[in-house]
Design an enzyme around this catalytic site. Structure first.
Site, PDB file in Angstrom:
ATOM      1  N   ASN A  46      23.234 -39.575  -9.623  1.00 31.58           N
ATOM      2  CA  ASN A  46      24.577 -39.863 -10.139  1.00 31.58           C
ATOM      3  C   ASN A  46      25.551 -40.131  -8.996  1.00 31.58           C
ATOM      4  OD1 ASN A  46      23.761 -39.512 -12.774  1.00 31.58           O
ATOM      5  ND2 ASN A  46      24.648 -37.479 -13.014  1.00 31.58           N
ATOM      6  N   ARG A 388      19.896 -52.365 -22.234  1.00 30.70           N
ATOM      7  CA  ARG A 388      18.937 -51.775 -21.292  1.00 30.70           C
ATOM      8  C   ARG A 388      17.615 -51.591 -22.038  1.00 30.70           C
ATOM      9  NH1 ARG A 388      22.091 -50.246 -16.945  1.00 30.70           N
ATOM     10  NH2 ARG A 388      24.178 -49.458 -17.430  1.00 30.70           N
ATOM     11  N   ARG A 418      24.785 -52.985 -15.609  1.00 30.38           N
ATOM     12  CA  ARG A 418      24.745 -52.562 -14.208  1.00 30.38           C
ATOM     13  C   ARG A 418      23.447 -51.846 -13.847  1.00 30.38           C
ATOM     14  NH1 ARG A 418      29.776 -49.819 -13.256  1.00 30.38           N
ATOM     15  NH2 ARG A 418      30.658 -51.807 -12.594  1.00 30.38           N
ATOM     16  N   HIS A 448      27.860 -54.799 -25.213  1.00 27.48           N
ATOM     17  CA  HIS A 448      27.345 -53.434 -25.119  1.00 27.48           C
ATOM     18  C   HIS A 448      26.856 -52.924 -26.467  1.00 27.48           C
ATOM     19  CE1 HIS A 448      27.933 -48.939 -24.468  1.00 27.48           C
ATOM     20  NE2 HIS A 448      27.163 -49.277 -23.461  1.00 27.48           N
ATOM     21  N   TYR A 481      17.543 -39.135 -24.600  1.00 28.25           N
ATOM     22  CA  TYR A 481      18.943 -39.326 -24.947  1.00 28.25           C
ATOM     23  C   TYR A 481      19.125 -39.007 -26.431  1.00 28.25           C
ATOM     24  CZ  TYR A 481      19.779 -42.127 -20.664  1.00 28.25           C
ATOM     25  OH  TYR A 481      19.901 -42.551 -19.377  1.00 28.25           O
ATOM     26  N   ARG A 577      30.868 -35.550 -23.256  1.00 24.56           N
ATOM     27  CA  ARG A 577      29.923 -35.147 -22.216  1.00 24.56           C
ATOM     28  C   ARG A 577      30.472 -35.358 -20.803  1.00 24.56           C
ATOM     29  NH1 ARG A 577      26.291 -39.163 -22.105  1.00 24.56           N
ATOM     30  NH2 ARG A 577      26.853 -39.876 -20.037  1.00 24.56           N
ATOM     31  N   HIS A 605      24.366 -38.698 -25.853  1.00 19.32           N
ATOM     32  CA  HIS A 605      24.779 -40.096 -25.714  1.00 19.32           C
ATOM     33  C   HIS A 605      25.374 -40.670 -26.999  1.00 19.32           C
ATOM     34  CE1 HIS A 605      23.925 -44.503 -24.917  1.00 19.32           C
ATOM     35  NE2 HIS A 605      24.444 -44.144 -23.761  1.00 19.32           N
TER      36      HIS A 605
END
Length: 695
Positions: A46, A388, A418, A448, A481, A577, A605
């Site tokens: 991270n 993704r 990204r 997205h 997730y 979160r 998530h």
């Protein structure tokens, strides 16, 4: 709109606080040792991404002379100073725990990270032989002199810097060697027979850099290594992409990726604490980095590589997270020997299904939906957005198979996701080669949203089936997730999705939708309306309540409106979160707002938004957080959940998180998170959900 700086938490510092919670979770005694290793690796990874993107952006602003203050009243330079101070405190905390408690726990469980100097002669002989056969041929020492300028140091690479004395000219030379961690791994397993142990549960490792350092003279025959040390650099990795000037977006992203690989400016230099001053001086001069961006490390550099240890075959040292089961309404699909293609479709014609991953298996729900659509002769078209995707994606395979079966397949591949750009470029090319219509979205916006639409011919008419989710169509992350998915045939939402896909492919200028909330057109307006309605209900003497679960809360307009709602008496519970720029529990500002952060085995998530609406709740799930980028600069889709039973399920789920006192952190009025006190009757949201699944 004017905002009071003291009412907002700095976005970057809030993110650091989130990562701190990840680190502290990895230090809790209740977790097994390899789970702790996982949290430590996540914390470091991270941080790498944070420096590559957020710190790099602020550093660029400072160098450009930009002094514009953030909404909380800090200039870029002031933010960087606070960031470095906080991050250094956390990395010191991480290193201290890793070097002592965590290392001792590993030893107690039979996992040893040995230093070369601790090995006996037989073990050293094996390591030296391994070095000569498997590492030595991969190493390329690069000397720095007037004829050889300082070499480029690639982003996040581990390097050895050494001063070598040329015996003939008595001249000292600076040499850099890149450590080939990607090719051979960071930790080298020494065979148990060399260690002379018969316990198969024991594992003995030596780090690749330690082995190279102790064999360094083999690289410089006839010369002497005076001293050496290790270093690691982090570079600006944010893509500069001028979409409006690009004739071919795929080519433009590929070219931008090449620039990223070459690397931007160095934003962090990590070195060993005991690095010789002459080597440090050479590095500073060659890399041209200010002193405040230098991190002196007391442990291994790049602790994200600890994830190598998770491959150890010791299931007793980590929690079993492969816990999912097939959704009850889809269980007949598992047990049925009948290969009737319309099975999942016949179920959806009767009722909509709410999925909660990883508790409901992604494989037997979403993958089943796409797979059946690919093979069903009555399905005419499939449309899906991919943000993704896993490298060995069953979804991609199904889409290609659908194209082979003669179906119209349209995929939107977001090339600008990204750090997944390269992966998505490869998928886009393969999909196009398979005859699939691939589009890249709307110029200036990231797509997205997570949506899939299946068009099926039934009794001389077309019926639409769809999936809308909070998470990516990624088979790997679906196991770790927590995400919500919605499978349905609702005609109004289906119609909205058709319009949205047409908009994404450039064939529509649609801005109004019947039920779907879409950014950047209607999402912000609708959330503002929903919050204002709770305020109006309070003003009319009714009850007002909001529960919202998301990854991040940053948008100042939404925050200001939540403050107003709190002051009017609306009860608000936020389950966030990560980043939260709102202060809860402040007198005359946010007394009625509570903020909870859940950090556990699974990455929380899902996004769920619940509004009391005078005892007629409106509930939504979707891909958007309450951030400016989600509301204004991305294509997002949030769908209402109207079925009373499904709304009740979501409310119960939100209550499970609210009453959690095991994984939850509570933010106080000063913006500081505190862990709830645990007892034998602790409510453990993620574990409790697993127990419900087993029942």
């Amino acid at each position: 709109m004017k905002y009071e700086a003291n009412n907002f938490i700095n976005r970057e510092l809030s993110w650091i606080d989130f990562n701190k919670r990840v680190l502290l979770t990895g230090m809790e005694k209740d977790y097994k040792v390899l789970d702790k290793i996982k949290f430590f690796s996540i914390f470091s990874n991270n941080l790498d991404e944070f420096f590559m993107v957020r710190v790099a952006s602020l550093k660029a602003q400072v160098e450009a002379g930009i002094r514009k203050k953030s909404i909380d009243g800090h200039t870029p330079k002031e933010q960087l100073k606070k960031i470095n101070k906080e991050v250094k405190k956390l990395t010191i905390l991480q290193e201290k725990y890793f070097n002592n408690e965590l290392n001792d726990e590993l030893k107690n469980e039979g996992i040893f990270i040995k230093k070369y100097c601790e090995l006996n002669q037989n073990q050293k002989n094996w390591c030296d032989s391994y070095f000569l056969s498997s590492i030595f041929p991969l190493l390329t020492p690069l000397v720095v002199d007037p004829a050889h300028p300082f070499p480029f140091i690639s982003n996040l690479s581990l390097n050895l810097a050494a001063l070598i004395n040329d015996g003939e000219e008595s001249k000292n030379q600076f040499v850099r060697i890149k450590i080939p961690t990607k090719n051979i791994g960071r930790f080298i397993l020494i065979p148990n027979e060399i260690i002379e142990t018969e316990d198969e549960r024991e594992h003995f490792f030596i780090t690749v850099e330690d082995l190279i350092g102790n064999n360094i003279n083999a690289l410089f025959n006839g010369m002497e290594c005076l001293n050496y040390s290790f270093f690691r650099v982090t570079r600006d990795a944010d893509l500069e992409l001028k979409e409006l000037e690009a004739d071919d977006l795929l080519l433009a992203v590929e070219q931008s990726l090449q620039k990223r690989r070459l690397g931007g400016d160095v934003v962090r230099l990590e070195v060993n604490e005991n690095i010789p001053q002459n080597i440090l001086k050479l590095l500073i001069e060659s890399i041209a980095i200010p002193e405040e961006y230098i991190y002196f490390c007391k442990s291994l550099l790049g602790l994200d590589d600890l994830n190598y240890l998770l491959k150890i075959n010791r299931e007793d040292l980590k929690e079993n997270l492969l816990i999912g089961d097939t959704h009850p309404l889809l269980k007949s699909l598992d047990s049925s020997k009948d290969k009737n293609f319309n099975s999942i479709f016949s179920i959806l014609r009767k009722q909509s299904i709410l999925l909660h991953h990883p508790y409901d298996l992604f494989k037997t729900s979403v993958e089943e939906f796409i797979n059946k659509a690919a093979d069903d002769p009555l399905v005419l078209a499939i449309k899906i957005t991919l943000y993704r995707v896993s490298k060995d994606s069953p979804i991609i395979e199904a889409l290609m198979r659908a194209a082979e079966n003669g179906k119209e397949v349209m995929t939107l591949v977001e090339l600008k996701a990204r750090f997944d750009e390269d992966n998505n470029i490869q998928w886009a090319k393969q999909l196009e080669q398979a005859g699939i219509h691939v589009v890249y979205g709307i110029i200036g916006f990231k797509t997205h949203t997570k949506i899939a639409l299946v068009v099926r011919k039934e009794k001389r008419r077309l019926r639409n089936y769809f999936h809308i989710g909070t998470g990516n169509y990624n088979s790997n992350t679906s196991r770790y997730y927590t995400d919500i998915g919605f499978l349905s045939t609702d005609p109004d939402i289906s119609s909205d999705l058709i319009e949205l896909f047409n908009y994404l492919s450039g064939f529509s200028k649609q801005k109004a939708y019947q039920k779907l909330l879409v950014s950047p057109t209607s999402l912000r307006k609708k959330f503002i309306f929903l919050i204002n309605r709770e305020i109006e209900n309070i003003e009319e003497g009714k009850k007002g309540e909001i529960i919202a679960k998301m990854n991040s809360l940053v948008d100042p307009e939404i925050i200001q409106l939540l403050y107003l709602a709190s002051q009017k008496g609306v009860k608000i519970h936020l389950i966030i979160r990560g980043i939260c720029c709102l202060y809860p529990q402040r007198e005359n500002l946010s007394e009625n707002i509570k903020v909870t952060s859940i950090i556990g085995h699974f990455l929380e998530h899902s996004r769920i938004f619940w509004f009391y609406n005078n005892n007629n709740p409106e509930v939504f799930i979707g891909s958007a957080d309450w951030m400016r980028r989600n509301l204004d600069r991305r294509i997002e889709a949030v769908t209402p959940i109207e079925d009373l039973k499904l709304k009740s399920q979501l409310y119960d789920l939100l209550q499970t998180y609210i009453y959690d006192n095991y994984y939850s952190w509570i933010m106080n009025k000063d913006g500081i998170y505190e862990k709830k006190e645990r007892d034998s009757n602790s409510n453990r949201s993620q574990i409790d959900l697993i127990k419900r699944l087993k029942k």
